[in-house]
Design an enzyme around this catalytic site. Structure first.
Site, PDB file in Angstrom:
ATOM      1  N   ASP A  54     -12.568  39.143  -6.371  1.00  0.00           N
ATOM      2  CA  ASP A  54     -13.025  39.327  -4.701  1.00  0.00           C
ATOM      3  C   ASP A  54     -11.898  37.857  -3.737  1.00  0.00           C
ATOM      4  O   ASP A  54     -13.005  36.815  -3.999  1.00  0.00           O
ATOM      5  CB  ASP A  54     -13.278  39.771  -3.918  1.00  0.00           C
ATOM      6  CG  ASP A  54     -13.274  39.575  -1.982  1.00  0.00           C
ATOM      7  OD1 ASP A  54     -12.326  39.114  -1.666  1.00  0.00           O
ATOM      8  OD2 ASP A  54     -14.704  40.460  -1.583  1.00  0.00           O
ATOM      9  N   GLU A 133     -13.189   7.457 -10.986  1.00  0.00           N
ATOM     10  CA  GLU A 133     -14.108   6.500 -11.554  1.00  0.00           C
ATOM     11  C   GLU A 133     -14.807   6.988 -10.488  1.00  0.00           C
ATOM     12  O   GLU A 133     -15.851   6.353  -9.185  1.00  0.00           O
ATOM     13  CB  GLU A 133     -14.369   5.266 -11.205  1.00  0.00           C
ATOM     14  CG  GLU A 133     -13.572   4.665 -12.418  1.00  0.00           C
ATOM     15  CD  GLU A 133     -13.194   3.181 -11.973  1.00  0.00           C
ATOM     16  OE1 GLU A 133     -12.638   2.762 -13.319  1.00  0.00           O
ATOM     17  OE2 GLU A 133     -13.259   2.721 -10.366  1.00  0.00           O
ATOM     18  N   GLU A 135     -18.596   7.711  -8.424  1.00  0.00           N
ATOM     19  CA  GLU A 135     -19.520   7.206  -7.914  1.00  0.00           C
ATOM     20  C   GLU A 135     -20.685   8.161  -7.925  1.00  0.00           C
ATOM     21  O   GLU A 135     -20.142   9.527  -7.089  1.00  0.00           O
ATOM     22  CB  GLU A 135     -20.406   5.893  -7.785  1.00  0.00           C
ATOM     23  CG  GLU A 135     -19.049   4.707  -8.165  1.00  0.00           C
ATOM     24  CD  GLU A 135     -19.370   4.000  -7.323  1.00  0.00           C
ATOM     25  OE1 GLU A 135     -18.483   2.674  -7.503  1.00  0.00           O
ATOM     26  OE2 GLU A 135     -18.873   4.094  -6.441  1.00  0.00           O
ATOM     27  N   GLU A 216     -24.772   0.869 -10.638  1.00  0.00           N
ATOM     28  CA  GLU A 216     -24.018   0.973  -9.416  1.00  0.00           C
ATOM     29  C   GLU A 216     -24.600  -0.031  -8.838  1.00  0.00           C
ATOM     30  O   GLU A 216     -25.767  -0.557  -8.940  1.00  0.00           O
ATOM     31  CB  GLU A 216     -23.049   2.223  -9.296  1.00  0.00           C
ATOM     32  CG  GLU A 216     -21.596   2.668  -9.659  1.00  0.00           C
ATOM     33  CD  GLU A 216     -20.925   0.916  -8.767  1.00  0.00           C
ATOM     34  OE1 GLU A 216     -20.586   0.083  -8.687  1.00  0.00           O
ATOM     35  OE2 GLU A 216     -19.403   1.521  -9.845  1.00  0.00           O
ATOM     36  N   GLU A 224     -22.729   5.303 -12.369  1.00  0.00           N
ATOM     37  CA  GLU A 224     -21.740   5.880 -12.865  1.00  0.00           C
ATOM     38  C   GLU A 224     -21.003   6.205 -14.067  1.00  0.00           C
ATOM     39  O   GLU A 224     -21.415   4.961 -14.825  1.00  0.00           O
ATOM     40  CB  GLU A 224     -19.836   4.733 -11.906  1.00  0.00           C
ATOM     41  CG  GLU A 224     -18.380   5.073 -12.508  1.00  0.00           C
ATOM     42  CD  GLU A 224     -17.759   3.338 -11.918  1.00  0.00           C
ATOM     43  OE1 GLU A 224     -17.192   3.473 -13.388  1.00  0.00           O
ATOM     44  OE2 GLU A 224     -17.698   3.113 -11.311  1.00  0.00           O
ATOM     45  N   HIS A 273     -12.301   5.992  -7.172  1.00  0.00           N
ATOM     46  CA  HIS A 273     -11.840   5.330  -7.443  1.00  0.00           C
ATOM     47  C   HIS A 273     -10.540   5.989  -8.460  1.00  0.00           C
ATOM     48  O   HIS A 273     -10.549   6.702  -9.466  1.00  0.00           O
ATOM     49  CB  HIS A 273     -11.387   3.296  -8.162  1.00  0.00           C
ATOM     50  CG  HIS A 273     -12.638   2.182  -7.134  1.00  0.00           C
ATOM     51  ND1 HIS A 273     -13.607   1.767  -8.027  1.00  0.00           N
ATOM     52  CD2 HIS A 273     -13.183   2.724  -5.904  1.00  0.00           C
ATOM     53  CE1 HIS A 273     -13.913   1.112  -6.660  1.00  0.00           C
ATOM     54  NE2 HIS A 273     -14.207   1.982  -5.589  1.00  0.00           N
ATOM     55  N   ARG A 343     -11.000  -6.687  -3.805  1.00  0.00           N
ATOM     56  CA  ARG A 343     -11.850  -5.446  -4.297  1.00  0.00           C
ATOM     57  C   ARG A 343     -11.520  -4.830  -2.653  1.00  0.00           C
ATOM     58  O   ARG A 343     -11.750  -3.837  -2.257  1.00  0.00           O
ATOM     59  CB  ARG A 343     -13.034  -5.332  -4.931  1.00  0.00           C
ATOM     60  CG  ARG A 343     -12.891  -5.885  -5.849  1.00  0.00           C
ATOM     61  CD  ARG A 343     -13.692  -5.489  -7.038  1.00  0.00           C
ATOM     62  NE  ARG A 343     -13.441  -5.999  -8.559  1.00  0.00           N
ATOM     63  CZ  ARG A 343     -13.197  -4.936  -9.457  1.00  0.00           C
ATOM     64  NH1 ARG A 343     -14.008  -3.960  -9.173  1.00  0.00           N
ATOM     65  NH2 ARG A 343     -13.469  -5.353 -10.603  1.00  0.00           N
ATOM     66  N   GLU A 361      -4.346   1.590  -8.796  1.00  0.00           N
ATOM     67  CA  GLU A 361      -6.009   2.113  -8.501  1.00  0.00           C
ATOM     68  C   GLU A 361      -5.981   2.368  -7.224  1.00  0.00           C
ATOM     69  O   GLU A 361      -6.168   1.175  -5.864  1.00  0.00           O
ATOM     70  CB  GLU A 361      -7.009   0.883  -9.069  1.00  0.00           C
ATOM     71  CG  GLU A 361      -8.464   1.744  -8.802  1.00  0.00           C
ATOM     72  CD  GLU A 361      -9.641   0.307  -8.454  1.00  0.00           C
ATOM     73  OE1 GLU A 361     -10.591   0.635  -8.602  1.00  0.00           O
ATOM     74  OE2 GLU A 361      -9.181  -0.508  -9.074  1.00  0.00           O
ATOM     75  N   ARG A 363      -9.071   2.718  -4.674  1.00  0.00           N
ATOM     76  CA  ARG A 363      -9.423   2.924  -3.813  1.00  0.00           C
ATOM     77  C   ARG A 363     -10.120   3.456  -3.091  1.00  0.00           C
ATOM     78  O   ARG A 363     -11.840   3.491  -2.892  1.00  0.00           O
ATOM     79  CB  ARG A 363     -10.407   0.799  -3.591  1.00  0.00           C
ATOM     80  CG  ARG A 363      -9.609   0.091  -4.753  1.00  0.00           C
ATOM     81  CD  ARG A 363      -9.966  -1.165  -4.799  1.00  0.00           C
ATOM     82  NE  ARG A 363     -11.342  -1.085  -4.567  1.00  0.00           N
ATOM     83  CZ  ARG A 363     -11.974  -1.413  -5.540  1.00  0.00           C
ATOM     84  NH1 ARG A 363     -12.264  -1.398  -6.597  1.00  0.00           N
ATOM     85  NH2 ARG A 363     -13.251  -1.913  -4.977  1.00  0.00           N
TER      86      ARG A 363
END
Length: 472
Positions: A54, A133, A135, A216, A224, A273, A343, A361, A363
């Site tokens: 359903d 990735e 976390e 982390e 992670e 990421h 970063r 990547e 982020r």
């Protein structure tokens, strides 16, 4: 894995039950179980016909007037569940609409498969690889409640910085990561080694290769577990299975794991990421001789993600809590720029020795994102960038959190709220609907579904409001 291999697994492990799993719009796995003998009676026919259920009872899906759905299992996803008492074989399923025999237009896994098919039909590539990735936090316990009399939450964590003055049966070891101090001290400061190792062994056992695990940055058990990349849909399958394993291992350790982007105030939140690249005929189309070893194709792909980032936020950052992470500092990638090392940029180019590993990547996504929808949406935005040669401009190699005001004003940012993100998706979604990957019906239903989250938060008094306004 073939149907015969599934039958072999059932016989080898004396499987008693088949657990059929699928993912709802929010990204939560759902399941239904049936005796294994039903499959063994006629495996080929059973895999073809699947299991009815359903669909009207799943949030964000169709109403009771169009509720009949079929779960069509994918034999390639089979593994033996590591947590159930009775031997149980797990199969991930597509949700099929019996009206046309096609993947249901609101089924996340079907959307992901349509995105892969669109990539091939476009001629731009034949394979999209993704490597997320996610976390997460592991707490000792959690309390939360909301009713007319008030609201509260309380995180219990012996590892947390705020626990340094507490007594635990008359003692306190004093070994814990303080704020932003979790990357990478050894035990006993890192209290999660055995839990992560247990997760790793189970993930490898069910066919998900693990490349690294670690604590982390944040206090209170932020962690992670890095796993290998794979093709878009299969990597989304793995992400769902990874979450399942982490939450159940934590539960068996007497703890609780959460993928909330910002469960604690004043320290790093949890991101996801997402590494990605496009290949054709065995060649990595993102490898070239441009900036950081990128090709023009990769730069255009970045341009597409940056152009559509605010609309993407509604899918890649789909919770109101997501935007408590997406604020400057605490390593939050709020600036829509790209860089090989920086970063603080929302798109990073990881350093790799081989051109085969060249990738970008993203982020800004977080682990509240439904991986099927997240990866599909990122791919569609990137493909739009390639198709329209959207160049992202110059890379940003400065600290984007420390720019002069006149430079800072020139760098676009991600959305500041889910409400803003949904408005952006409402205004910018044509790139998602190409090739019928995301339907207009899905866009409309998703926005309406997530607006309920916004409404609930908007109507609920916040404890900080009492601090700020009660005595005025």
């Amino acid at each position: 894995m073939s149907i015969q291999n599934v039958v072999n697994l059932i016989e080898e492990f004396q499987v008693k039950f088949i657990d059929l799993r699928f993912t709802d719009t929010k990204g939560k796995q759902q399941h239904v179980s049936l005796p294994a003998r039903i499959v063994l009676e006629d495996p080929e026919e059973w895999f073809e016909n699947g299991q009815a259920f359903d669909g009207s009872s799943i949030g964000g899906w169709k109403g009771i007037q169009a509720s009949d759905m079929q779960l069509k299992p994918d034999a390639a996803t089979a593994f033996i569940d590591p947590f159930y008492d009775e031997p149980t074989l797990v199969l991930t399923c597509d949700v099929i609409d019996p009206a046309n025999g096609q993947g249901y237009d609101r089924d996340p896994r079907s959307i992901a498969k349509r995105a892969e098919a669109y990539l091939k039909s476009s001629g731009l590539g034949d394979t999209a690889y993704f490597g997320p990735e996610p976390e997460f936090f592991v707490f000792d316990g959690i309390e939360f409640e909301t009713d007319m009399s008030g609201t509260r939450y309380k995180i219990h964590s012996e590892e947390a910085a705020w626990s340094s003055g507490k007594s635990y049966d008359g003692q306190n070891t004093g070994h814990r990561p303080f704020v932003k101090g979790g990357y990478f001290p050894v035990a006993p400061v890192d209290s999660g080694q055995d839990l992560r190792s247990a997760c790793t062994l189970i993930l490898e056992e069910i066919g998900i290769p693990v490349e690294v695990h670690h604590h982390e940055v944040a206090t209170a058990g932020q962690m992670e577990i890095g796993t290998r990349f794979n093709t878009l849909t299969r990597r989304a399958d793995w992400t769902q299975d990874l979450k399942y394993v982490i939450q159940n291992v934590a539960h068996n350790f007497g703890k609780t794991a959460t993928f909330m982007p910002k469960p604690i105030m004043g320290d790093n939140g949890s991101g996801m990421h997402v590494h990605q690249s496009i290949w054709k005929d065995g060649q990595n189309l993102f490898a070239g001789d441009g900036y950081a070893g990128l090709s023009d194709v990769a730069l255009y792909y970045i341009g597409g993600i940056i152009k559509h980032a605010k609309a993407l936020n509604a899918i890649t950052n789909p919770s109101t809590n997501s935007y408590k992470r997406l604020v400057p500092h605490f390593e939050a990638p709020t600036k829509l720029a790209y860089s090989a090392k920086n970063r603080s940029a929302s798109i990073r180019i990881p350093h790799v020795a081989s051109s085969k590993g060249r990738r970008i990547e993203a982020r800004f996504p977080d682990p509240m994102a439904n991986p099927y929808l997240c990866f599909a949406a990122l791919l569609m935005a990137g493909l739009d960038g390639i198709q329209n040669k959207i160049h992202p401009g110059d890379p940003a190699d400065k600290n984007l959190y420390d720019l002069p005001p006149e430079e800072d004003a020139l760098v676009p940012t991600v959305c500041a709220s889910l409400e803003e993100a949904l408005a952006a998706l409402k205004a910018d979604h044509e790139f998602l609907t190409r090739g019928g990957v995301f339907s207009q019906d899905w866009i409309d239903s998703y926005i309406a579904f997530k607006e309920e989250d916004v409404r609930r938060i908007r109507m609920a008094p916040h404890p900080l409001e009492f601090e700020m306004y009660y005595s005025l």
